[in-house]
Design a protein around this motif. Sequence first.
Motif, PDB file in Angstrom:
ATOM      1  N   ASP A   8       0.829  -1.199   0.000  1.00  0.00           N
ATOM      2  CA  ASP A   8       0.000   0.000   0.000  1.00  0.00           C
ATOM      3  C   ASP A   8       0.867   1.254   0.000  1.00  0.00           C
ATOM      4  O   ASP A   8       0.513   2.260  -0.614  1.00  0.00           O
ATOM      5  CB  ASP A   8      -0.917   0.015   1.223  1.00  0.00           C
ATOM      6  N   ILE A   9       1.995   1.179   0.723  1.00  0.00           N
ATOM      7  CA  ILE A   9       2.943   2.289   0.787  1.00  0.00           C
ATOM      8  C   ILE A   9       4.349   1.745   0.585  1.00  0.00           C
ATOM      9  O   ILE A   9       4.756   0.785   1.243  1.00  0.00           O
ATOM     10  CB  ILE A   9       2.875   3.038   2.133  1.00  0.00           C
ATOM     11  N   VAL A  10       5.079   2.363  -0.330  1.00  0.00           N
ATOM     12  CA  VAL A  10       6.479   2.005  -0.592  1.00  0.00           C
ATOM     13  C   VAL A  10       7.350   3.149  -0.076  1.00  0.00           C
ATOM     14  O   VAL A  10       7.218   4.284  -0.528  1.00  0.00           O
ATOM     15  CB  VAL A  10       6.732   1.793  -2.097  1.00  0.00           C
ATOM     16  N   PHE A  11       8.225   2.843   0.874  1.00  0.00           N
ATOM     17  CA  PHE A  11       9.137   3.842   1.419  1.00  0.00           C
ATOM     18  C   PHE A  11      10.512   3.677   0.785  1.00  0.00           C
ATOM     19  O   PHE A  11      10.977   2.551   0.575  1.00  0.00           O
ATOM     20  CB  PHE A  11       9.270   3.679   2.935  1.00  0.00           C
ATOM     21  N   VAL A  12      11.159   4.803   0.510  1.00  0.00           N
ATOM     22  CA  VAL A  12      12.511   4.796  -0.061  1.00  0.00           C
ATOM     23  C   VAL A  12      13.394   5.702   0.770  1.00  0.00           C
ATOM     24  O   VAL A  12      13.009   6.826   1.101  1.00  0.00           O
ATOM     25  CB  VAL A  12      12.500   5.293  -1.524  1.00  0.00           C
ATOM     26  N   CYS A  13      14.581   5.217   1.117  1.00  0.00           N
ATOM     27  CA  CYS A  13      15.561   6.051   1.825  1.00  0.00           C
ATOM     28  C   CYS A  13      16.945   5.611   1.364  1.00  0.00           C
ATOM     29  O   CYS A  13      17.532   4.668   1.912  1.00  0.00           O
ATOM     30  CB  CYS A  13      15.415   5.908   3.337  1.00  0.00           C
ATOM     31  N   VAL A  14      17.450   6.286   0.332  1.00  0.00           N
ATOM     32  CA  VAL A  14      18.748   5.925  -0.240  1.00  0.00           C
ATOM     33  C   VAL A  14      19.656   7.166  -0.249  1.00  0.00           C
ATOM     34  O   VAL A  14      19.458   8.083   0.537  1.00  0.00           O
ATOM     35  CB  VAL A  14      18.577   5.287  -1.637  1.00  0.00           C
ATOM     36  N   GLY A  15      20.645   7.208  -1.135  1.00  0.00           N
ATOM     37  CA  GLY A  15      21.675   8.221  -1.000  1.00  0.00           C
ATOM     38  C   GLY A  15      21.432   9.565  -1.658  1.00  0.00           C
ATOM     39  O   GLY A  15      21.594  10.608  -1.038  1.00  0.00           O
ATOM     40  N   ALA A  60      27.688  12.605   8.955  1.00  0.00           N
ATOM     41  CA  ALA A  60      29.008  12.739   8.335  1.00  0.00           C
ATOM     42  C   ALA A  60      29.135  13.994   7.483  1.00  0.00           C
ATOM     43  O   ALA A  60      28.181  14.447   6.846  1.00  0.00           O
ATOM     44  CB  ALA A  60      29.305  11.508   7.474  1.00  0.00           C
ATOM     45  N   VAL A  61      30.350  14.515   7.462  1.00  0.00           N
ATOM     46  CA  VAL A  61      30.672  15.700   6.672  1.00  0.00           C
ATOM     47  C   VAL A  61      30.312  15.487   5.204  1.00  0.00           C
ATOM     48  O   VAL A  61      29.753  16.382   4.553  1.00  0.00           O
ATOM     49  CB  VAL A  61      32.161  16.061   6.836  1.00  0.00           C
ATOM     50  N   GLU A  62      30.619  14.316   4.663  1.00  0.00           N
ATOM     51  CA  GLU A  62      30.329  14.095   3.239  1.00  0.00           C
ATOM     52  C   GLU A  62      28.830  14.133   2.962  1.00  0.00           C
ATOM     53  O   GLU A  62      28.393  14.546   1.883  1.00  0.00           O
ATOM     54  CB  GLU A  62      30.938  12.782   2.756  1.00  0.00           C
ATOM     55  N   TRP A  63      28.022  13.721   3.935  1.00  0.00           N
ATOM     56  CA  TRP A  63      26.572  13.793   3.756  1.00  0.00           C
ATOM     57  C   TRP A  63      26.108  15.253   3.803  1.00  0.00           C
ATOM     58  O   TRP A  63      25.232  15.654   3.028  1.00  0.00           O
ATOM     59  CB  TRP A  63      25.860  12.982   4.829  1.00  0.00           C
ATOM     60  N   MET A  64      26.687  16.021   4.718  1.00  0.00           N
ATOM     61  CA  MET A  64      26.323  17.439   4.786  1.00  0.00           C
ATOM     62  C   MET A  64      26.728  18.169   3.513  1.00  0.00           C
ATOM     63  O   MET A  64      25.973  19.014   3.015  1.00  0.00           O
ATOM     64  CB  MET A  64      26.972  18.093   6.003  1.00  0.00           C
ATOM     65  N   ARG A  65      27.879  17.835   2.955  1.00  0.00           N
ATOM     66  CA  ARG A  65      28.302  18.480   1.710  1.00  0.00           C
ATOM     67  C   ARG A  65      27.345  18.127   0.576  1.00  0.00           C
ATOM     68  O   ARG A  65      27.039  18.983  -0.271  1.00  0.00           O
ATOM     69  CB  ARG A  65      29.726  18.068   1.346  1.00  0.00           C
ATOM     70  N   LYS A  66      26.856  16.906   0.558  1.00  0.00           N
ATOM     71  CA  LYS A  66      25.848  16.541  -0.450  1.00  0.00           C
ATOM     72  C   LYS A  66      24.613  17.406  -0.284  1.00  0.00           C
ATOM     73  O   LYS A  66      24.075  17.967  -1.251  1.00  0.00           O
ATOM     74  CB  LYS A  66      25.466  15.069  -0.314  1.00  0.00           C
ATOM     75  N   ASP A  67      24.157  17.554   0.951  1.00  0.00           N
ATOM     76  CA  ASP A  67      22.956  18.334   1.225  1.00  0.00           C
ATOM     77  C   ASP A  67      23.159  19.812   0.896  1.00  0.00           C
ATOM     78  O   ASP A  67      22.278  20.460   0.312  1.00  0.00           O
ATOM     79  CB  ASP A  67      22.554  18.191   2.691  1.00  0.00           C
ATOM     80  N   LEU A  68      24.318  20.357   1.268  1.00  0.00           N
ATOM     81  CA  LEU A  68      24.575  21.765   0.979  1.00  0.00           C
ATOM     82  C   LEU A  68      24.711  21.995  -0.521  1.00  0.00           C
ATOM     83  O   LEU A  68      24.336  23.058  -1.035  1.00  0.00           O
ATOM     84  CB  LEU A  68      25.827  22.248   1.716  1.00  0.00           C
ATOM     85  N   GLY A  69      25.223  21.004  -1.239  1.00  0.00           N
ATOM     86  CA  GLY A  69      25.292  21.104  -2.692  1.00  0.00           C
ATOM     87  C   GLY A  69      23.902  21.220  -3.293  1.00  0.00           C
ATOM     88  O   GLY A  69      23.674  21.993  -4.244  1.00  0.00           O
ATOM     89  N   ILE A  70      22.945  20.465  -2.747  1.00  0.00           N
ATOM     90  CA  ILE A  70      21.556  20.556  -3.201  1.00  0.00           C
ATOM     91  C   ILE A  70      21.006  21.948  -2.913  1.00  0.00           C
ATOM     92  O   ILE A  70      20.338  22.560  -3.749  1.00  0.00           O
ATOM     93  CB  ILE A  70      20.705  19.470  -2.509  1.00  0.00           C
ATOM     94  N   THR A 117      17.050  12.597   1.211  1.00  0.00           N
ATOM     95  CA  THR A 117      17.290  14.025   1.025  1.00  0.00           C
ATOM     96  C   THR A 117      17.813  14.198  -0.392  1.00  0.00           C
ATOM     97  O   THR A 117      18.931  13.810  -0.714  1.00  0.00           O
ATOM     98  CB  THR A 117      18.310  14.561   2.046  1.00  0.00           C
ATOM     99  N   ALA A 118      16.966  14.756  -1.239  1.00  0.00           N
ATOM    100  CA  ALA A 118      17.260  14.856  -2.670  1.00  0.00           C
ATOM    101  C   ALA A 118      16.806  16.226  -3.167  1.00  0.00           C
ATOM    102  O   ALA A 118      16.444  17.102  -2.390  1.00  0.00           O
ATOM    103  CB  ALA A 118      16.561  13.726  -3.420  1.00  0.00           C
ATOM    104  N   SER A 119      16.817  16.412  -4.473  1.00  0.00           N
ATOM    105  CA  SER A 119      16.443  17.708  -5.037  1.00  0.00           C
ATOM    106  C   SER A 119      14.934  17.844  -5.150  1.00  0.00           C
ATOM    107  O   SER A 119      14.200  16.857  -5.270  1.00  0.00           O
ATOM    108  CB  SER A 119      17.077  17.883  -6.422  1.00  0.00           C
ATOM    109  N   ALA A 120      14.469  19.103  -5.134  1.00  0.00           N
ATOM    110  CA  ALA A 120      13.051  19.371  -5.343  1.00  0.00           C
ATOM    111  C   ALA A 120      12.648  19.024  -6.777  1.00  0.00           C
ATOM    112  O   ALA A 120      11.514  18.606  -7.028  1.00  0.00           O
ATOM    113  CB  ALA A 120      12.750  20.831  -5.042  1.00  0.00           C
ATOM    114  N   GLU A 121      13.581  19.183  -7.702  1.00  0.00           N
ATOM    115  CA  GLU A 121      13.304  18.836  -9.099  1.00  0.00           C
ATOM    116  C   GLU A 121      12.981  17.354  -9.240  1.00  0.00           C
ATOM    117  O   GLU A 121      12.060  16.985  -9.981  1.00  0.00           O
ATOM    118  CB  GLU A 121      14.497  19.209  -9.975  1.00  0.00           C
TER     119      GLU A 121
END
Length: 288
Positions: free
Chosen positions: A60-67, A234-244, A97-101
């Motif tokens: 009924d609901i498919v959840f996704v949580c990837v990179g 992690a710093v690398e995760w924050m850099r991904k988020d700040l890049g977005i 955590t991904a782009s709005a696009e």
Amino acid sequence: MVATSFIGMGVMGFPMAGHLAAKGHDVTVYNRSAGKADAWVGKHGGRSASTPREAAHEADIVFVCVGNDDDVRSVIYGEDGAMAGMKAGAILVDHTTASAELARELETGLRDKGLRFLDAPVSGGQAGAENGVLTVMVGGEADTFEAARPVIEAYSRMIGLMGPAGSGQLTKMMNQICIAGLVQGLSEAVHFGQRAGLDISKVVEVISKGAAGSWQMENRHKTMDEGRYDFGFAVEWMRKDLGICLAEAKRNGASLPATALIDQFYAEVEAMGGKRWDTSSLLARLNR
């Protein structure tokens, strides 16, 4: 009981899916590294699937949580993707955590197939996922939100519908912009206090109760003062988020000078070997 599937058994998805099972929901899990999915089944029961399509079948609901955006597309689209296995009227909830696009793209693509979508990034980190107290920022249609909300409550303490598809991701960007500024300010304050010979714990005990107080101050000042960073977000995760965030700002015309500067500070931390350090390691850059 709701039939669910959860795609992505990382440090967030593994415990989030566990809370779904603990609340009595029927859960099928998928992970690119099958061992993690098998470990989840060994701990929580349920079933594992060999493809996202198989995991999504009859859910009924498919959840996704990837990179990132590309990871989301890789498990949603294609012959073996979740979209191909979802039944009519099912809901896909993307916690990545991904782009709005990407959120808008998925909403359109799923709607054309008779499916529903919510972009629903989370805040609270691994500890929040494990303790079931995440904050969930949601974009999508109100009726879809209300249908999914009782299930999402299994691992959250705050859920808000922020607007149409993409609004959840935009809200998460604001969250990360705020955190980056807070951590940089806290790092400079701790650095200043150390150089001044002050007892950081005593100082924080006082100033955390005033206008300067924050979650970061309460939960990170001690480890920062001790120079410990081998944990947390992690710093690398924050850099991904700040890049977005910076990419979206370029698109919508927002000015983010402090965010851009702090992203470069995090790049310096990565160069110091801190890619997997907690984001509070901005202090390590000052104390070199």
